[in-house]
Write an enzyme that holds these catalytic residues in place. Structure first.
Site, PDB file in Angstrom:
ATOM      1  N   CYS A 157       0.857  -1.203   0.000  1.00 23.29           N
ATOM      2  CA  CYS A 157       0.000   0.000   0.000  1.00 23.29           C
ATOM      3  C   CYS A 157       0.885   1.243   0.000  1.00 23.29           C
ATOM      4  O   CYS A 157       0.590   2.233  -0.672  1.00 23.29           O
ATOM      5  CB  CYS A 157      -0.925   0.029   1.208  1.00 23.29           C
ATOM      6  SG  CYS A 157      -2.375  -1.042   1.076  1.00 23.29           S
TER       7      CYS A 157
ATOM      8  N   HIS B  84      -6.087  -2.425  -1.181  1.00 25.88           N
ATOM      9  CA  HIS B  84      -5.542  -3.512  -0.374  1.00 25.88           C
ATOM     10  C   HIS B  84      -6.434  -4.751  -0.422  1.00 25.88           C
ATOM     11  O   HIS B  84      -7.604  -4.708  -0.037  1.00 25.88           O
ATOM     12  CB  HIS B  84      -5.368  -3.075   1.081  1.00 25.88           C
ATOM     13  CG  HIS B  84      -4.728  -4.141   1.922  1.00 25.88           C
ATOM     14  ND1 HIS B  84      -3.356  -4.321   1.985  1.00 25.88           N
ATOM     15  CD2 HIS B  84      -5.265  -5.117   2.697  1.00 25.88           C
ATOM     16  CE1 HIS B  84      -3.081  -5.351   2.772  1.00 25.88           C
ATOM     17  NE2 HIS B  84      -4.226  -5.850   3.214  1.00 25.88           N
TER      18      HIS B  84
ATOM     19  N   GLY C  41       5.102 -19.697   0.493  1.00 25.68           N
ATOM     20  CA  GLY C  41       6.154 -18.710   0.749  1.00 25.68           C
ATOM     21  C   GLY C  41       5.696 -17.265   0.673  1.00 25.68           C
ATOM     22  O   GLY C  41       6.516 -16.379   0.455  1.00 25.68           O
TER      23      GLY C  41
ATOM     24  N   ASN D 183       1.614 -16.290  -4.571  1.00 25.08           N
ATOM     25  CA  ASN D 183       1.801 -17.196  -3.443  1.00 25.08           C
ATOM     26  C   ASN D 183       0.756 -16.901  -2.377  1.00 25.08           C
ATOM     27  O   ASN D 183       0.479 -15.736  -2.087  1.00 25.08           O
ATOM     28  CB  ASN D 183       3.212 -17.018  -2.853  1.00 25.08           C
ATOM     29  CG  ASN D 183       4.295 -17.428  -3.839  1.00 25.08           C
ATOM     30  OD1 ASN D 183       4.183 -18.452  -4.496  1.00 25.08           O
ATOM     31  ND2 ASN D 183       5.337 -16.614  -3.954  1.00 25.08           N
TER      32      ASN D 183
ATOM     33  N   HIS E 167      -0.208  -9.838  -4.744  1.00 27.40           N
ATOM     34  CA  HIS E 167       0.740  -9.495  -5.802  1.00 27.40           C
ATOM     35  C   HIS E 167       0.999 -10.724  -6.649  1.00 27.40           C
ATOM     36  O   HIS E 167       1.001 -11.849  -6.151  1.00 27.40           O
ATOM     37  CB  HIS E 167       2.055  -8.953  -5.235  1.00 27.40           C
ATOM     38  CG  HIS E 167       2.697  -9.854  -4.220  1.00 27.40           C
ATOM     39  ND1 HIS E 167       2.266  -9.927  -2.919  1.00 27.40           N
ATOM     40  CD2 HIS E 167       3.725 -10.729  -4.322  1.00 27.40           C
ATOM     41  CE1 HIS E 167       2.996 -10.806  -2.256  1.00 27.40           C
ATOM     42  NE2 HIS E 167       3.894 -11.322  -3.086  1.00 27.40           N
TER      43      HIS E 167
END
Ligand code: 5GP
Ligand code: ZN
Length: 116
Positions: free
Chosen positions: A7, A46, A95, A89, A102
């Site tokens: 963010c 977000h 991980g 992920n 993202h």
């Protein structure tokens, strides 16, 4: 979100090497690249991870994928003899280390499948 790293990159509080930006999505160079091309694509809003996506986010996801395909083309990664990977992920087994959705665009070398 006040304390979220991505963010902060999205709203300019922390600098990033920005590769692509529009009103909804942003792409910037990964700080620790694992391939010759390693770019992160995020929604500016977000969302903690893929686990929190709803069908209403479909347009946003379409924009993320289209932006990644455009950057891949611009960098020559879509050439017939090349190719690229676009992955996200979720949680500890995969991980995930930053809890703002993202996708990694990875290219410029071959990638193993299945991943290790
Ligand atoms: P994950 O492990 O959650 O799938 O991916 C997080 C990614 O964010 C990692 O590849 C890591 O190198 C990258 N990263 C972590 N902190 C920063 C930062 O401050 N700036 C940038 N550009 N990338 C970061
Ligand atoms: Zn965030």
């Amino acid at each position: 979100m006040e304390d979220c790293l991505f963010c902060k990159i999205a709203d300019g509080r922390i600098p990033g090497k920005i590769v692509y930006e529009d009103k909804d999505v942003m792409a910037f160079e990964d700080i620790h690249p694992t391939a010759p091309h390693h770019i992160l694509f995020i929604p500016k809003r977000h969302i903690a991870s893929m686990a929190d996506i709803t069908p209403e986010d479909g347009y946003l996801l379409g924009k993320l994928f289209a932006a990644a395909a455009q950057v891949a083309r611009e960098r020559g990664l879509a050439a017939e003899e090349q190719g690229y990977r676009f992955v996200t992920n979720v949680g500890p087994h995969a991980g995930q280390s930053v809890f703002h959705l993202h996708f990694h665009l990875l290219g410029g070398r071959p990638f193993a499948w299945p991943p290790g």
